[in-house]
Design a protein around this motif. Structure first.
Motif, PDB file in Angstrom:
ATOM      1  N   ARG A 312      37.013  32.817  32.378  1.00 17.48           N
ATOM      2  CA  ARG A 312      38.163  31.963  32.709  1.00 17.48           C
ATOM      3  C   ARG A 312      38.836  32.353  34.023  1.00 17.48           C
ATOM      4  NH1 ARG A 312      42.395  31.379  29.894  1.00 17.48           N
ATOM      5  NH2 ARG A 312      42.319  33.325  28.726  1.00 17.48           N
ATOM      6  N   CYS A 313      38.381  33.457  34.623  1.00 15.45           N
ATOM      7  CA  CYS A 313      38.895  33.766  35.971  1.00 15.45           C
ATOM      8  C   CYS A 313      37.733  34.120  36.897  1.00 15.45           C
ATOM      9  CB  CYS A 313      39.981  34.836  35.941  1.00 15.45           C
ATOM     10  SG  CYS A 313      39.542  36.401  35.208  1.00 15.45           S
ATOM     11  N   ILE A 314      36.594  33.415  36.690  1.00 14.84           N
ATOM     12  CA  ILE A 314      35.368  33.737  37.433  1.00 14.84           C
ATOM     13  C   ILE A 314      35.605  33.714  38.956  1.00 14.84           C
ATOM     14  CG2 ILE A 314      34.528  31.325  37.302  1.00 14.84           C
ATOM     15  CD1 ILE A 314      32.119  34.140  36.829  1.00 14.84           C
ATOM     16  N   ASP A 315      36.326  32.708  39.454  1.00 12.77           N
ATOM     17  CA  ASP A 315      36.518  32.606  40.909  1.00 12.77           C
ATOM     18  C   ASP A 315      37.672  33.474  41.403  1.00 12.77           C
ATOM     19  OD1 ASP A 315      34.370  30.928  41.166  1.00 12.77           O
ATOM     20  OD2 ASP A 315      35.561  29.101  41.024  1.00 12.77           O
ATOM     21  N   GLU A 316      38.421  34.065  40.465  1.00 10.19           N
ATOM     22  CA  GLU A 316      39.572  34.881  40.856  1.00 10.19           C
ATOM     23  C   GLU A 316      39.223  36.369  40.961  1.00 10.19           C
ATOM     24  OE1 GLU A 316      40.287  31.534  41.041  1.00 10.19           O
ATOM     25  OE2 GLU A 316      40.171  31.747  38.861  1.00 10.19           O
ATOM     26  N   PHE A 317      37.941  36.701  40.777  1.00  8.61           N
ATOM     27  CA  PHE A 317      37.528  38.104  40.849  1.00  8.61           C
ATOM     28  C   PHE A 317      38.001  38.791  42.153  1.00  8.61           C
ATOM     29  CE2 PHE A 317      34.398  41.223  42.294  1.00  8.61           C
ATOM     30  CZ  PHE A 317      34.403  42.138  41.250  1.00  8.61           C
ATOM     31  N   PRO A 318      37.768  38.191  43.333  1.00  7.46           N
ATOM     32  CA  PRO A 318      38.189  38.903  44.556  1.00  7.46           C
ATOM     33  C   PRO A 318      39.698  39.192  44.584  1.00  7.46           C
ATOM     34  CG  PRO A 318      36.650  37.151  45.112  1.00  7.46           C
ATOM     35  CD  PRO A 318      37.028  36.944  43.665  1.00  7.46           C
TER      36      PRO A 318
END
Ligand code: S3P
Length: 429
Positions: A312-318
């Motif tokens: 649910r936060c795949i693109d928020e990793f960085p």
């Protein structure tokens, strides 16, 4: 090569901010509008380069799209309205464009060739080639290693049940778009729930789907009816401002009109577990939930992120890595091997960036162990053309004790046009 220097913020971030339209939802509005019957109106479109690649692809397939200000009018003529493209379709940096188009084109009676930039040509496409092949599609990886360029020879499709090895909204969506053209029932089962924008949008266009927490199915063939779509702000763009405000002392921002689909907002749960003070105020939305986020600075402590929360936060990793770097204690982010095949190897590139900032970090095959630092140093960053790495680096510069220099900073335009200007305005620069 151009570069941009982001200096430490002189004060906290302030003000009422609005982020550009949701990239994921806009891709779907364009592609689904292109194969629906009748006019589709998309409002609030402020797409970056990825969305523009999808718009150009639709036009290359013979679909007329009128752009006036932030309103797109798409003249759909059904699946049968698509025409063979005169040349290659360039998906540029966009995995969503390539994978969703593969599903859309798999059942069309012509041949198309999908190409992309160096980053996209490195990314795995077997995950769409294989399931679409089981439905009868003829898709060839030209290099023969499961990567693009892809040659798609349209065929009659049959519905099949698919079990995904990795939760992926792109793969699920490609299969559903093929399933709408197939005869019989198409079903996708996922190991964890990926974003459900396609399912919500297809229903808006009159499609009949059924599903549960970890599955979705539809009977084909189905026709879609043009409609009006209002695009919310992109939560994944808001994420950079949310973390910046959470970690920079004196900050208080209000982000209005942000898409709050629960399959996307894992960052809010992660930050809440870290002790962040974020208020969520719902706004009136349609099939996608929308709201205002009020974010104030406060101390953060370490947490553990894995499993369905990571999805649910795949693109928020960085940007989560930057929050972890400013938190007290040791944060572990696991089950993130998928991040190695995004626009860059985000696990490796973030490990390198954190080390350059003076943060102690251990790299694991499926994630990072990040030791929070009381101070972030300066660094020179090569984001490898990855928009989200560049924006995470910019937030690190603002939140740190010394400037961060970003090479090729304009790759941020892929998803967040105007990012540096909004950040600078919030920081009072
Ligand atoms: C997206 C799905 C996700 C995400 C990507 C956009 C989409 O990829 O990382 O940025 O719009 O469907 P996966 O489906 O490969 O996880």
């Amino acid at each position: 090569m151009t570069s941009r220097t982001i200096a430490p913020a002189g004060r906290g971030l302030r003000g009422r901010l609005v982020v550009p339209s949701d990239k994921s939802i806009a891709h779907r509005a364009l592609l689904v509008g292109a194969v629906a019957e009748g006019t589709t109106v998309v409002r609030g479109f402020q797409g970056g380069r990825d969305n523009r690649a999808t718009m150009a692809a639709c036009r290359a397939l013979g679909v007329a799209i009128d752009e006036r200000g932030e309103t797109l009018t798409i003249a759909g003529a059904g699946f049968d309205g698509l025409r063979a493209p005169a040349g290659d379709i360039d998906c540029e940096n966009s995995g969503t464009t390539m994978r969703l188009l593969a599903g859309l084109l798999a059942g069309r009676p012509f041949t198309s060739r999908l190409v992309g930039d160096a980053s996209l040509l490195r990314r795995p496409m077997r995950r769409v080639i294989e399931p679409l092949g089981r439905m009868g599609a003829a898709i060839t990886s030209e290099p023969g290693d499961g990567r693009a360029p892809l040659r798609i020879e349209g065929r009659a499709l049959v519905g099949v049940q698919h079990t995904l090895a990795v939760a992926s909204a792109q793969v699920k969506s490609a299969i559903l778009l093929a399933g709408l053209q197939a005869s019989g029932s198409t079903r996708v089962d996922e190991p964890a729930r990926s974003r459900d924008h396609t399912e919500r949008m297809l229903r808006d266009f009159g499609a009949r789907l059924c599903g549960g927490e970890l599955w979705v199915a539809l009977d084909g063939p189905q026709r879609l009816r043009g409609t009006t779509i209002d695009l919310p702000g992109d939560f994944s763009s808001a994420a950079f401002l949310v973390v910046a405000a959470a970690v920079i002392p004196g900050s208080e921002i209000r982000l209005t009109g942000v898409g709050l689909n629960p399959t996307r907002t894992g960052l809010l749960d992660a930050l809440a577990a870290m002790g962040a003070a974020i208020e969520v105020v719902p706004e009136a939305g349609a099939s996608e939930p929308v709201g205002t986020l009020v974010v104030r600075h406060g101390p953060l402590h370490a947490t553990h992120i894995a499993g369905e929360l990571l999805v649910r936060c795949i693109d928020e990793f960085p940007i989560l890595c930057i929050a972890a770097a400013r938190a007290e204690g040791t944060t572990e982010i696991r089950d993130a091997a998928e991040l190695r095949v995004k626009e860059s190897d985000r696990v490796a590139v973030m490990a390198e960036l954190l080390r350059a900032l003076g943060v102690a970090v251990a790299e694991l095959p499926d994630g990072l162990v990040i030791h929070g630092a009381s101070r972030l140093g300066g660094a020179r960053v090569d984001p490898r053309g990855d928009h989200r790495i560049a924006m995470a680096a910019a937030v690190a510069g603002l939140a740190g004790a010394a400037p961060v220099v970003i090479d090729d900073p304009d790759c941020a335009e892929v998803s967040f046009p105007g990012f540096y200007a909004i950040l600078a305005r919030a920081a009072g620069a």
